[in-house]
Motif scaffolding. Sequence first.
Motif, short mmCIF file in Angstrom:
data_model
loop_
_atom_site.label_atom_id
_atom_site.label_comp_id
_atom_site.label_asym_id
_atom_site.label_seq_id
_atom_site.Cartn_x
_atom_site.Cartn_y
_atom_site.Cartn_z
N ALA A 1 11.15 2.47 -7.13
CA ALA A 1 10.10 3.00 -6.25
C ALA A 1 8.82 3.28 -7.03
O ALA A 1 7.72 2.97 -6.56
CB ALA A 1 10.59 4.27 -5.56
N VAL A 2 8.96 3.85 -8.23
CA VAL A 2 7.78 4.11 -9.07
C VAL A 2 7.16 2.80 -9.51
O VAL A 2 5.93 2.63 -9.48
CB VAL A 2 8.18 4.99 -10.28
CG1 VAL A 2 7.00 5.12 -11.24
CG2 VAL A 2 8.65 6.37 -9.82
N LEU A 3 8.00 1.86 -9.93
CA LEU A 3 7.49 0.56 -10.39
C LEU A 3 6.79 -0.19 -9.26
O LEU A 3 5.80 -0.90 -9.49
CB LEU A 3 8.64 -0.28 -10.95
CG LEU A 3 8.29 -1.66 -11.50
CD1 LEU A 3 7.32 -1.55 -12.67
CD2 LEU A 3 9.55 -2.41 -11.93
N SER A 4 7.29 -0.03 -8.03
CA SER A 4 6.71 -0.77 -6.91
C SER A 4 5.25 -0.37 -6.65
O SER A 4 4.45 -1.21 -6.22
CB SER A 4 7.53 -0.53 -5.64
OG SER A 4 7.41 0.81 -5.20
N VAL A 5 4.89 0.88 -6.90
CA VAL A 5 3.50 1.30 -6.70
C VAL A 5 2.59 0.52 -7.64
O VAL A 5 1.53 0.02 -7.24
CB VAL A 5 3.36 2.82 -6.94
CG1 VAL A 5 1.89 3.25 -6.82
CG2 VAL A 5 4.23 3.60 -5.97
N ALA A 6 3.01 0.40 -8.91
CA ALA A 6 2.20 -0.32 -9.90
C ALA A 6 2.13 -1.81 -9.57
O ALA A 6 1.05 -2.42 -9.61
CB ALA A 6 2.76 -0.10 -11.29
N THR A 7 3.28 -2.43 -9.23
CA THR A 7 3.28 -3.88 -8.97
C THR A 7 2.43 -4.23 -7.76
O THR A 7 1.67 -5.21 -7.79
CB THR A 7 4.71 -4.38 -8.76
OG1 THR A 7 5.34 -3.62 -7.72
CG2 THR A 7 5.53 -4.27 -10.03
N ASN A 8 2.52 -3.45 -6.70
CA ASN A 8 1.71 -3.76 -5.51
C ASN A 8 0.23 -3.53 -5.75
O ASN A 8 -0.61 -4.27 -5.23
CB ASN A 8 2.19 -2.92 -4.32
CG ASN A 8 3.49 -3.42 -3.73
OD1 ASN A 8 3.59 -4.57 -3.33
ND2 ASN A 8 4.50 -2.56 -3.68
N ALA A 9 -0.10 -2.52 -6.55
CA ALA A 9 -1.51 -2.31 -6.89
C ALA A 9 -2.05 -3.49 -7.69
O ALA A 9 -3.16 -3.97 -7.44
CB ALA A 9 -1.65 -1.01 -7.69
N PHE A 10 -1.27 -3.99 -8.64
CA PHE A 10 -1.70 -5.14 -9.45
C PHE A 10 -1.75 -6.42 -8.62
O PHE A 10 -2.61 -7.27 -8.85
CB PHE A 10 -0.76 -5.31 -10.65
CG PHE A 10 -1.16 -4.48 -11.84
CD1 PHE A 10 -2.01 -5.00 -12.81
CD2 PHE A 10 -0.70 -3.19 -11.99
CE1 PHE A 10 -2.39 -4.24 -13.91
CE2 PHE A 10 -1.07 -2.42 -13.08
CZ PHE A 10 -1.92 -2.94 -14.05
N ILE A 11 -0.82 -6.57 -7.66
CA ILE A 11 -0.85 -7.76 -6.81
C ILE A 11 -2.12 -7.80 -5.97
O ILE A 11 -2.79 -8.83 -5.86
CB ILE A 11 0.42 -7.80 -5.91
CG1 ILE A 11 1.64 -8.17 -6.74
CG2 ILE A 11 0.24 -8.80 -4.76
CD1 ILE A 11 2.95 -8.05 -5.98
N VAL A 12 -2.44 -6.65 -5.35
CA VAL A 12 -3.68 -6.59 -4.55
C VAL A 12 -4.90 -6.83 -5.44
O VAL A 12 -5.85 -7.53 -5.04
CB VAL A 12 -3.79 -5.24 -3.83
CG1 VAL A 12 -5.14 -5.11 -3.12
CG2 VAL A 12 -2.66 -5.07 -2.82
N ALA A 13 -4.89 -6.29 -6.66
CA ALA A 13 -6.06 -6.39 -7.53
C ALA A 13 -6.22 -7.77 -8.15
O ALA A 13 -7.31 -8.34 -8.15
CB ALA A 13 -5.98 -5.31 -8.62
N PHE A 14 -5.12 -8.33 -8.71
CA PHE A 14 -5.24 -9.54 -9.52
C PHE A 14 -4.72 -10.80 -8.84
O PHE A 14 -5.18 -11.90 -9.17
CB PHE A 14 -4.49 -9.35 -10.84
CG PHE A 14 -5.20 -8.42 -11.78
CD1 PHE A 14 -6.23 -8.86 -12.58
CD2 PHE A 14 -4.84 -7.08 -11.86
CE1 PHE A 14 -6.89 -8.01 -13.45
CE2 PHE A 14 -5.48 -6.21 -12.72
CZ PHE A 14 -6.52 -6.67 -13.52
N THR A 15 -3.77 -10.69 -7.91
CA THR A 15 -3.23 -11.89 -7.26
C THR A 15 -3.94 -12.15 -5.94
O THR A 15 -4.22 -13.30 -5.61
CB THR A 15 -1.72 -11.73 -7.03
OG1 THR A 15 -1.09 -11.32 -8.24
CG2 THR A 15 -1.10 -13.04 -6.57
N SER A 16 -4.21 -11.09 -5.21
CA SER A 16 -4.95 -11.23 -3.95
C SER A 16 -6.43 -11.51 -4.23
O SER A 16 -6.93 -11.26 -5.33
CB SER A 16 -4.79 -9.94 -3.13
OG SER A 16 -5.71 -9.89 -2.09
N ASP A 17 -7.10 -12.02 -3.22
CA ASP A 17 -8.53 -12.30 -3.32
C ASP A 17 -9.35 -11.18 -2.70
O ASP A 17 -10.55 -11.34 -2.47
CB ASP A 17 -8.84 -13.64 -2.63
CG ASP A 17 -10.06 -14.31 -3.22
OD1 ASP A 17 -10.31 -14.14 -4.43
OD2 ASP A 17 -10.78 -14.99 -2.47
#
Length: 913
Positions: free
Chosen positions: A738-754
């Motif tokens: 659950a803690v890791l998911s906050v970081a991964t989703n933040a990075f996905i929105v920032a670096f993988t998403s446009d």
Amino acid sequence: MGDPDVLEMVQEEEKRSSREVDRCFEIAEQDLNSKESSFLISEEPVSAKRFNLFLRRRLMFKKDEQSKDSIFFRDGIRQIDFVLSYVDDIKKEAELKAMRRQEFEQNLRKTGLELEIEDKMNSEDGRTYFVKIHAPWEVLVTYAEVLGIKMPIKESDIPRAERLPFSRVLGPLKLPKNVKHPHPEYFTAQFTRHRQELFLIEDESSFFPSSSRNRIVYYILSRCPFGIEDGKKRFGIERLLNSHTYSAAFPLHDGQYWKPSEPPNPVNERYTLCQNWARFSYFYKEQPFNLIRDYYGEKIGIYFVFLGFYTEMLFFAAIVGLVCFIYGLFSMHDNSSSTEICDPDIGGQIIMCPLCDLMCDYWRLNSTCLASKFSHLFDNESTVFFAIFMGIWVTLFLELWKQRQARLEYEWDLVDFEEEQQQLQLRPEFEAMCTHRKMNPVTKEMEPYLPLCRRIPWYFLSGATVTLWMSLVIACMVAMIVYRLSVFATFASFMESEASLKQVKSVLTPQIATSLTGSCLNFIVILILNFFYERISAWITKMEIPRTHQEYESSLTLKMFLFQFVNFYSSCFYVAFFKGKFVGYPGKYTYLFNVWRSEECDPAGCLIELTTQLIIIMTGKQIFGNVKEAIYPLVLNWWRRRKARTNSEKLYSRWEQDHDLETFGSLGLFYEYLETVIQFGFVTLFVASFPLAPLLALLNNIIEIRVDAWKLTTQYRRPVAAKAHSIGVWQDILYGMAVLSVATNAFIVAFTSDMIPRLVYYYAYSTETVQPMKGYVNNSLSTFLIADFPNYTVPSEKRDFTTCRYRDYRNPPDHEDKYSHNMQYWHVLAAKMTFIIIMEHIVFLIKFLLAWMIPDVPKDVLERIKREKLMTIKILHDFELNKLKENLRINSSEFAKHVIIQENKVHLAKSSV
């Protein structure tokens, strides 16, 4: 051994006249009118010898008619609680095994258990002996006290906690009250033989639930000695199973799952569970948790409570995710980025640089029109909202699960739970490997001890093996990258050369074709590696020689979770955080192993490829898992029945039917939890790229609950009941994810998403007031001079254009510092890092607030616990006080009698004088 009456009947029958045989055949024909046994009677004429064989088997069934589907001894009174089976061994150890069995069974009888042995002649395969075990009342009450089993002393005056909101709306989802709550709620206390009058004992045969009965019997079996070997006392059914002295040990199901029990059998709980829990048509119904607990024990019960609660919480996440997907679907045609890419006058005029060296040609941006539209489905304004929502949802799920678990502890009498004795018992393998002894400081007894110097080599081997296999997973992932890099050029040149594929290119671009085939191949590799590592991890855990069953399970859990985490998520992490991030730029690309050029993302971003990867792996795993769980035990059980002489499960004796079922095993729940936790990772770690992940997980879990229930009630032997008050180490793993998911989703929105580059353009670089996002696509592409291409990378044919475009923020060729990052790149990077910090702080702040606001134990549960403790103490006090008064009354009357006798003696002495 066996039933001698059956043999006498068979012998007498063979001596009868043919007239009487014909009459018996007509009776047998009437008895065999059922569909399941009609195949035993051939329509063609049969020989007398073959008929006699048939009649012999049928007579045995008629003789055992009361026990064929019964759970009692031959007397029809004593209930079968446990069954042991063994086969005659012709090897050199046969005599030793026979001696072990004889002594073991003698010692079982000494503990008070009652045994009845079925000879192999009475079994379907003609080879297997069955030892039926019954625990009489005296044994049950003795070991119920030893195990601290809580039993009812008074019906509770606390009303049940019913969920009032939407109770009428949710009526169709409810089970009948007699199934949901098979028994009233009681105040309970630890059972003790000296206070039997205190407990609500109406019927001794049904006072202890069947799960408690088989727990008690297994406790005795696990501690019963069978001999002294090598100067050491050997005990426990596990050691006998490991040495193949016995082939199986299992509690007996309480009846057939396809029909209810008939008198004098007790209520068939297995049938009730099958009708109200294991039916796929009841997928929308709640689960009968109390009935599951009474039949299978708390450990299995709490797994289904967790799975059901997780599925309920997924419903809310699935609704929000579906709304976000629908928003992306309706806004897809209004998306300015895909509109510009698809526009022939904009995207059709932009020439893009080749995606590979030599073999790839220049291409026009509008060739990715469809991919850009699909990308908007999952990469839109709702993505940020859904990522934040899922961070909050995870916290609510875990905090509310704590409350559900606390409520369950109260309802199932687990408040003062102590670790299950079976889990803390020494493993037979540990004792076999130990040559040293050491005094236990707690028990003050000499126990087997394994020095650290003997453990260290195995720990090194275990660590090296885990590291090697995790490296192998990463190597396979790199191989998949190489595959995509090597076949991309092939797909590109093939689609370009084949005229018939010109129309397909608009839908299936080389990037999409490479991504799909790579993801499917990656999934197959994942399943293969998973198959081998399950066996290797069990082997290396065994080589570590864990001391107790709990240590063994914890060690295996760590290995399997680490491996499956890397195995299932590594490709998703690569696409999300590495692909397209270190590509370089035309003329100065980065190369993998100096051979293959690094992969680039689609002009619309890598999010669509991450979504594709997630869909294939998550959906494929769930479908494969459910099919395997349903078909594997079904096929094995069918094959075992094929080897039986009657070839019909419904003609077996009750214990033989259970013997031929698949074994659930001590690690059965371990793999169920592991599967659920891996799915939880897909739902939380990468959910920003695929908002439909909770919906897929919800649909899977609805099926999973019924598949697990079906196989447990129909395809598996009944597991030994065990207690548990929580989901154990899996709860800590869920918190970590659950803690890791906050970081991964933040990075996905920032670096993988446009999303962030679009926001930066909207607020800082857009010059349009009416349509602020107009010109974004052109702004996000940099320009490269074709003349600057090295000769070994550029296509050989000459073109009528001098520049091409690529996705990055770099200076143009006419700039004094050409091809270096421009200021917009640093603005976008700063915005991405700012977004990550803000999102993580917001989500973590909400998480901490929710964790603080939601108590671990609900207030009403605390009040109920206090009320029950108060009432229990009062009831015990009143009982002891009444008992003391009664004893004093008896003692006073005896004292008065004694005084009168003494006075009479004195008077008699005086009168005689």
